[in-house]
Design a protein around this motif. Structure first.
Motif, mmCIF file in Angstrom:
data_model
loop_
_atom_site.group_PDB
_atom_site.id
_atom_site.type_symbol
_atom_site.label_atom_id
_atom_site.label_comp_id
_atom_site.label_asym_id
_atom_site.label_seq_id
_atom_site.Cartn_x
_atom_site.Cartn_y
_atom_site.Cartn_z
ATOM 1 N N GLU A 33 0.857 -1.185 0.000
ATOM 2 C CA GLU A 33 0.000 0.000 0.000
ATOM 3 C C GLU A 33 0.889 1.229 0.000
ATOM 4 O O GLU A 33 1.912 1.258 0.657
ATOM 5 C CB GLU A 33 -0.880 0.029 1.262
ATOM 6 N N PHE A 59 -6.196 -13.752 17.205
ATOM 7 C CA PHE A 59 -6.856 -12.476 17.507
ATOM 8 C C PHE A 59 -7.895 -12.672 18.595
ATOM 9 O O PHE A 59 -8.384 -13.777 18.817
ATOM 10 C CB PHE A 59 -7.503 -11.879 16.249
ATOM 11 N N LEU A 64 -11.472 -6.771 17.781
ATOM 12 C CA LEU A 64 -11.770 -6.470 16.373
ATOM 13 C C LEU A 64 -12.438 -5.096 16.289
ATOM 14 O O LEU A 64 -13.399 -4.831 17.017
ATOM 15 C CB LEU A 64 -12.710 -7.524 15.773
ATOM 16 N N LEU A 85 -22.172 -6.176 9.652
ATOM 17 C CA LEU A 85 -20.830 -5.996 9.081
ATOM 18 C C LEU A 85 -20.185 -7.288 8.594
ATOM 19 O O LEU A 85 -18.962 -7.389 8.486
ATOM 20 C CB LEU A 85 -19.940 -5.266 10.083
ATOM 21 N N TRP A 133 -16.928 -3.346 4.956
ATOM 22 C CA TRP A 133 -15.725 -2.760 5.561
ATOM 23 C C TRP A 133 -15.111 -1.797 4.558
ATOM 24 O O TRP A 133 -15.109 -2.063 3.354
ATOM 25 C CB TRP A 133 -14.744 -3.866 5.966
ATOM 26 N N ASP A 176 -7.917 -1.738 1.908
ATOM 27 C CA ASP A 176 -7.085 -1.310 3.037
ATOM 28 C C ASP A 176 -6.851 -2.522 3.938
ATOM 29 O O ASP A 176 -7.799 -3.099 4.473
ATOM 30 C CB ASP A 176 -7.831 -0.209 3.810
ATOM 31 N N ARG A 177 -5.599 -2.881 4.107
ATOM 32 C CA ARG A 177 -5.275 -4.064 4.903
ATOM 33 C C ARG A 177 -5.866 -3.985 6.300
ATOM 34 O O ARG A 177 -6.250 -4.984 6.893
ATOM 35 C CB ARG A 177 -3.750 -4.184 4.987
ATOM 36 N N ASP A 178 -5.932 -2.753 6.849
ATOM 37 C CA ASP A 178 -6.394 -2.592 8.229
ATOM 38 C C ASP A 178 -7.889 -2.847 8.406
ATOM 39 O O ASP A 178 -8.361 -3.002 9.526
ATOM 40 C CB ASP A 178 -6.053 -1.192 8.748
ATOM 41 N N LEU A 229 -9.462 -4.964 5.852
ATOM 42 C CA LEU A 229 -9.605 -6.295 5.240
ATOM 43 C C LEU A 229 -9.385 -7.387 6.284
ATOM 44 O O LEU A 229 -10.162 -8.341 6.385
ATOM 45 C CB LEU A 229 -8.585 -6.446 4.100
ATOM 46 N N ILE A 230 -8.334 -7.254 7.067
ATOM 47 C CA ILE A 230 -7.997 -8.336 8.001
ATOM 48 C C ILE A 230 -9.088 -8.520 9.061
ATOM 49 O O ILE A 230 -9.534 -9.651 9.266
ATOM 50 C CB ILE A 230 -6.576 -8.137 8.571
ATOM 51 N N PRO A 231 -9.573 -7.472 9.722
ATOM 52 C CA PRO A 231 -10.683 -7.705 10.660
ATOM 53 C C PRO A 231 -11.931 -8.289 9.999
ATOM 54 O O PRO A 231 -12.633 -9.099 10.596
ATOM 55 C CB PRO A 231 -10.987 -6.311 11.237
ATOM 56 N N LEU A 290 -11.930 -10.420 7.575
ATOM 57 C CA LEU A 290 -11.664 -11.852 7.428
ATOM 58 C C LEU A 290 -11.666 -12.547 8.789
ATOM 59 O O LEU A 290 -12.116 -13.687 8.915
ATOM 60 C CB LEU A 290 -10.323 -12.073 6.707
ATOM 61 N N CYS A 291 -11.163 -11.839 9.818
ATOM 62 C CA CYS A 291 -11.186 -12.408 11.174
ATOM 63 C C CYS A 291 -12.625 -12.690 11.601
ATOM 64 O O CYS A 291 -12.934 -13.753 12.130
ATOM 65 C CB CYS A 291 -10.564 -11.441 12.182
ATOM 66 N N LEU A 292 -13.490 -11.714 11.360
ATOM 67 C CA LEU A 292 -14.890 -11.863 11.745
ATOM 68 C C LEU A 292 -15.508 -13.061 11.013
ATOM 69 O O LEU A 292 -16.228 -13.865 11.607
ATOM 70 C CB LEU A 292 -15.647 -10.569 11.416
ATOM 71 N N GLN A 333 -13.951 -15.664 9.873
ATOM 72 C CA GLN A 333 -13.368 -16.892 10.419
ATOM 73 C C GLN A 333 -13.924 -17.195 11.817
ATOM 74 O O GLN A 333 -14.104 -18.353 12.189
ATOM 75 C CB GLN A 333 -11.843 -16.730 10.485
ATOM 76 N N TYR A 334 -14.227 -16.133 12.558
ATOM 77 C CA TYR A 334 -14.803 -16.321 13.898
ATOM 78 C C TYR A 334 -16.174 -16.972 13.778
ATOM 79 O O TYR A 334 -16.564 -17.796 14.597
ATOM 80 C CB TYR A 334 -14.910 -14.963 14.591
#
Ligand code: FAD
Ligand code: FAD
Lengths: 476, 371
Positions: A85, A463, A468, B240, B257, B271-273, B275-277, B279-281, B283-284
């Protein structure tokens, strides 16, 4: 900490750049997804074959690895960059490494990701046993594994005789080499080659060895079909004309259990496209490439590109380009005075011309011609990930989807794991044939992260749900 | 002078194309002008969720009717009714879910609240951390990638003119209507419909009209094909997350997001910041997806105005010009609200009320609400 420079790719371009940058005093980090430096051409031997005898490519690679080990620069191997980025004051690179996620902040980036293979479809090319010419070199260099027991080596470009030579040297059998080009094109580019006598001699040596081993080398010939029940068992070849279009009836059928097939290399531009650099189409350098100045500066401030990723010109040019770019970056960041930049870069600039002439002459042999498309049967798969034939794709284009993104959306062509690496070129040629556009007008699909497929579990890592950053709910 | 169309539609997304179809049905000679390819804006890159659980209460009647249109389009656009489950992982989310879903059910969506255990009985891949959930049997999805292909065929069959790769950069008003300029083309039309999604503000400005339109930059990701791990559309109490496994085995993950960028400069960036949450959500909710590789993440622009209701009606202060856009959940609702819009332009009485673009907007409260 923020680095001055992050170099992505440790092939000839990236490794040389890192050495030069470290010497110029830049805080440099080097990242590559392979286990060691060397890139495609000087790929390091895998752990299983360390004891195998050294090759000329291996020795050159060892020298480069030793020189790299002697400088101060951080390095991450087996680390796959999946996102870059651009932020106001630099770049943020995200990679997945064996030890987990890696984030690197840097003021400048040098992309040295090299090239990717270009393979046009031929009937039967999706049978097991067919691999790319480049993949065959990797297999032999890293694992000493032969592509098969009786191999047909086919396509265009200098890798044909190298791959055939390596198969024989490693104890395999080459049924035939099938080259779309006439012998005369080699003679015609001789003037561009004699400036690099070392490389010329090596190329001639491979041909000589093939001849001495009694390997049939057919010029102006192409594959008509590859057949077999579960895997390759028969390959039929036939003559082609100057446009590489099939000419007359098929001439010969060979028993073979493997085919190494390749039609040149194309710059790997995903990263430079993701970052929004301008690109241009130049068939003589492998197709789409980032627009750069002489030292590899792209149209994105702080972003440089060197080596095959900047236009396919071969390893010798890549090494020099990498060094020149590193010096230019040092000057841009104020670590070298203009005078010092001139002093250090002048001898490199003096030498690069010859290397580039050689590399470009080789790439020019592989500029796609209409016959590559003529050889594809209507039911031959063009997009192997999604199982789409030439007919499927042409039907979509004829229905009015005239541009890369539209074809992709309508058919899923290029949406599979290869990310379009194996079909984009064929689709481009098919579309241009129908719409009358040039490849440059047709364009190229949008690049998006991740640059390489990454498991969700690697991205999420460990995590805590409560941490989150879930935004407030959507309006009711 | 070249031929004058009865109406020029600027924007080849769902709203533009579907309205053009209605207008042609009503006898108008229409042209659709698109700056890139048909259906490559929000309409072709959205998550394709046709879920009532994530629709706004006020728009529910429109969503129900839009849903029926998608069902009728069927296989041509990859329609699937799978049912959908929204999840709560703690008491706060459970309360939120109850409040929101009760209101949506009252608005007509067949949503029921279920326990975490019932949710897992319906969707065995769900994590055992689900404490409460809601279920809607009508939820499902379609394949938004096919939007362009679908409407290209429909427009052609209806003999509607199409100009692709033709961005409108200038619009002149004359006594006979409008003259549109773009990419070497000049197009004359008696009426004008602006249906250019996230780009509405800029295009309306060509006519000197200031619309309070902003664009969100929504992110969507897709994985490689994998074995079947889920059957329904899985969502979250906050809205979300939307996630479903398509018939080909790929999993599509969205939820709105926010990426970076704006319609006025390029395509928008992941935006990686965020995107990652996202994907975390995901996966959760469904732990098994951890093993699947992400092949691609992308963004699209979703337009909205401060009250998050659609703009659908006459363009303020401009005779014979109309605007349609900013429809929250506009993939689901698009085919229906476009018919209403078409009827309005044809001088018919729309079956349901539209949303006057000249209404006052309280920009300040709205800003506070998104933050
Ligand atoms: C498959 C293949 C085989 C080839 N074989 C030969 C050969 O045998 N002989 C020959 O003369 N030429 C060969 N070539 C051409 C040769 O690669 C080039 O001429 C030369 O190596 C270019 O050097 P480079 O530094 O630009 O790129 P490369 O040598 O290709 O180095 C690029 C490096 O970048 C790394 N990289 C790329 N993307 C990422 C990422 N996202 N994350 C982390 N690391 C990344 C790669 O692992 C690689 O090590 C081959 C090319 C290919 C594509
Ligand atoms: C990532 C994402 C996910 C979403 N997920 C969902 C979902 O799961 N379910 C759901 O119901 N809704 C969803 N939405 C909302 C839905 O996609 C949109 O509401 C709907 O597609 C809007 O349609 P549109 O025709 O107004 O806009 P668009 O599809 O954006 O069309 C506008 C068109 O106008 C064109 N244009 C712009 N300027 C010009 C110009 N100057 N000249 C000519 N043409 C121009 C653009 O190129 C574009 O094609 C999502 C939106 C996004 C962005």
């Amino acid at each position: 900490m923020t680095y001055d420079l992050a170099v992505i790719g440790a092939g000839p371009a990236g490794a040389s750049a890192t050495i030069e940058a470290a010497k110029a005093g830049l805080d440099t980090v080097l990242i590559d997804e392979q286990r060691a430096a060397g890139g495609q051409v000087w790929r390091a031997k895998g752990p299983a074959i360390k004891a195998a005898p050294a090759t000329p490519e291996g020795k050159t690679g060892d020298r480069l690895r030793a020189a790299l080990a002697a400088v101060t620069a951080d390095r991450h191997f087996s680390a796959r960059v999946w996102d870059i980025e651009r932020h106001t004051d630099g770049f943020r690179i995200s990679a997945i490494s064996p030890t987990g996620a890696l984030t690197i902040e840097t003021r400048a980036v040098l992309l040295a990701g090299g090239a990717q293979e270009r393979v046009f479809a031929v009937p039967g090319w999706t049978l097991p046993g067919v691999i790319g010419l480049g993949a065959a070199t990797a297999l032999m260099k890293e694992q000493l594994v032969l592509p098969g027991n009786r191999v047909i080596v086919a396509g265009v470009g200098p890798l044909l005789s190298f791959v055939a030579h390596e198969i024989i040297r490693n104890g395999g059998k080459v049924a035939a080499v099938v080259d779309l080009n006439p012998l005369s094109v080699w003679l015609r580019c001789l003037p561009d080659l004699i400036g690099s006598p070392g490389l010329l001699v090596r190329g001639a040596w491979w041909r000589l060895r093939l001849w001495a081993a009694g390997v049939a080398y057919f010029h102006e010939c192409g594959i008509r079909s590859i057949e077999g029940d579960r895997a390759v068992s028969r390959v039929t070849i036939g003559a082609v004309d100057a446009n590489w279009c099939p000419l007359g009836a098929a001439t010969q059928t060979y028993d073979a259990d493997a085919v190494c097939l390749g039609h040149g290399l194309a710059p790997a531009t995903e990263a430079s496209r993701l970052l929004g650099a301008d690109h241009q189409y130049d068939g003589g350098q492998g197709g789409w490439k980032p627009v750069t100045d002489d030292v590899g500066r792209t149209t994105v401030p702080g972003l440089f590109v060197a080596g095959d990723g900047a236009g396919v010109q071969g390893a010798a040019a890549a090494q020099l380009q990498g060094r020149i770019s590193a010096l230019a970056i040092a000057e841009d960041l104020g670590l070298l005075t203009t005078r010092e930049w001139r002093r250090r870069s002048a001898p490199l600039i003096l030498r690069i011309g010859k290397a580039q002439r050689f590399g470009r002459a080789m790439t020019a042999l592989t500029i796609p011609r209409p016959g590559l498309i003529e050889a594809i049967a209507p039911d031959t798969l063009v997009c192997r990930c999604e199982g789409l034939s030439r007919h499927d794709i042409e039907a979509e284009i004829r229905a009015g989807a005239n541009w890369p993104n539209a074809i992709k959306s309508g058919t899923r062509c290029g949406m599979g794991p290869c990310g379009g690496r194996y079909c984009t070129e064929t689709v481009t040629e098919l579309a241009c044939r129908i719409t009358g556009k040039t490849p440059g007008e047709f364009g190229i699909p949008t690049a998006r992260p991740p640059l390489r497929p990454v498991p969700i579990g690697c991205l999420s890592g460990e995590f805590d749900y409560d941490d989150l950053p879930i935004p407030p709910p959507a309006p009711l | 002078m070249s031929q004058a169309f009865d109406i020029a539609v600027v924007g080849g997304g769902i709203l533009g194309c579907a309205t053009a179809l209605r207008l042609a049905e009503g006898g108008m000679n229409a042209i659709v002008i698109e700056k890139s390819d048909l259906g490559q804006g929000a309409s072709g890159v959205n998550a394709g969720t046709l879920s009532l659980q994530i629709k706004r209460v006020k728009l529910m009647p429109y969503a129900l009717r839009g849903w029926a249109k998608w069902q009728a389009m069927g296989a041509a656009i990859g329609f699937h009714q799978t049912g959908g489950i929204s999840l709560a992982f703690n008491q706060r989310e459970a309360d939120l879910l109850q409040e929101r879903m009760t209101m949506k059910a009252e608005a007509g969506a067949p949503i029921t609240l279920i326990s975490g255990r019932d949710a897992r009985a319906r969707e065995p891949g769900l994590s055992d951390r689900v404490v409460a959930a809601s279920w809607c049997p009508q939820d499902g999805h379609a394949n938004s990638s096919l939007t362009g292909q679908y409407y290209r065929h429909q427009l052609r069959d209806a003999r509607i003119a199409i100009r692709e790769h033709c961005p409108v950069t200038k619009i002149d008003q004359t006594d006979r209507g409008f003259v549109l300029h773009g990419y070497g083309e000049t197009i004359h039309a008696r009426r004008l419909l602006l249906a250019c999604g996230g780009w509405l503000k800029g295009v309306a400005a060509l006519l000197g009209v200031d619309l309070p339109v902003r664009a969100r930059v929504n992110t969507v990701s897709v994985t490689e094909r994998g074995p079947r791990i889920m059957n329904t559309v899985v969502g979250h109490a906050t809205g979300l997350l939307t996630m479903k496994q398509k018939t080909n085995g790929t999993v599509l993950i969205g939820g709105g997001w926010q990426g970076r960028g704006s319609p006025m400069n390029g395509r928008g960036l992941v935006d990686r910041d965020t995107l990652i949450p996202n994907l975390c959500l995901a996966q959760y909710a469904v732990p098994e997806i951890a093993r699947l590789r992400v092949l691609r993440s992308w963004t699209g622009f979703e337009a909205h105005v401060p009250d998050f209701n659609p703009l659908a009606g006459a363009l303020p202060g401009t005779k014979n010009a109309f605007v349609l856009g900013c429809v929250r959940g506009g993939y689901t609702i698009g085919p229906y609200i476009s018919e209403l819009m078409g009827d309005l332009i044809l001088g018919r009485d729309p079956e349901m009320p539209l949303f006057d673009p000249s209404r006052p907007f309280d920009i300040e409260t709205a800003t506070r609400r998104i933050l």
